[in-house]
Write a protein that holds these residues in place. Structure first.
Motif, mmCIF file in Angstrom:
data_model
loop_
_atom_site.group_PDB
_atom_site.id
_atom_site.type_symbol
_atom_site.label_atom_id
_atom_site.label_comp_id
_atom_site.label_asym_id
_atom_site.label_seq_id
_atom_site.Cartn_x
_atom_site.Cartn_y
_atom_site.Cartn_z
ATOM 1 N N ARG A 185 32.415 46.700 29.461
ATOM 2 C CA ARG A 185 32.597 45.697 30.512
ATOM 3 C C ARG A 185 31.280 45.187 31.091
ATOM 4 O O ARG A 185 31.287 44.386 32.019
ATOM 5 C CB ARG A 185 33.425 46.296 31.663
ATOM 6 N N GLU A 216 36.985 43.422 32.773
ATOM 7 C CA GLU A 216 37.531 43.844 31.482
ATOM 8 C C GLU A 216 36.415 43.873 30.451
ATOM 9 O O GLU A 216 35.323 43.364 30.699
ATOM 10 C CB GLU A 216 38.634 42.892 31.032
ATOM 11 N N ASP A 217 36.692 44.477 29.296
ATOM 12 C CA ASP A 217 35.716 44.467 28.205
ATOM 13 C C ASP A 217 35.405 43.033 27.822
ATOM 14 O O ASP A 217 36.297 42.169 27.846
ATOM 15 C CB ASP A 217 36.260 45.212 26.981
#
Length: 121
Positions: free
Chosen positions: A83, A46-47
């Motif tokens: 990410r 994920e970011d």
């Protein structure tokens, strides 16, 4: 009566778990043998938050030096792009064994950390 039923129905729903980011890809990869890398890239699930994420690099072994003490590699810029954590090395890494330690946190500030070893030939 309707509000009470709605509150009870919402309370019965399972809670959504917040998950920490996990490492999904790395260059160099864990346990890899590479030739003179000039960059490190770690990609997460994920970011990640730039202020809460980063890497440390330590040379742990060098050919011909039996009692080589761990030597931190410093002074290289890192950036977070979505990410990924990217580190640009000012010159290729010399032959040896390295431990890369990382820490990353997602937008919910849930953090994760880990490390792995790679070799430069």
């Amino acid at each position: 009566m309707r509000i009470t039923a709605l509150v009870l129905a919402l309370a019965a729903l399972p809670a959504v778990a917040q998950a920490a980011p996990s490492l999904v890809e790395a260059t160099p990869a864990a346990n890899a043998e590479v030739t003179k890398p000039t960059a490190l890239t770690l990609t997460f699930s994920e970011d990640i938050e730039p202020a809460l994420s980063g890497v440390d690099l330590v040379m742990t072994a060098m050919p011909g030096m039996a009692h080589h003490k761990p030597m931190p590699i410093t002074g290289f810029p890192t950036s977070v792009e979505g990410r990924a954590i990217k580190a640009a090395l000012p010159r290729p890494l010399p032959t040896g064994t390295y431990v890369l330690t990382w820490h990353a946190a997602g937008s919910d500030r849930e953090g994760a950390k880990g490390n792995y070893t790679f070799k430069v030939r």
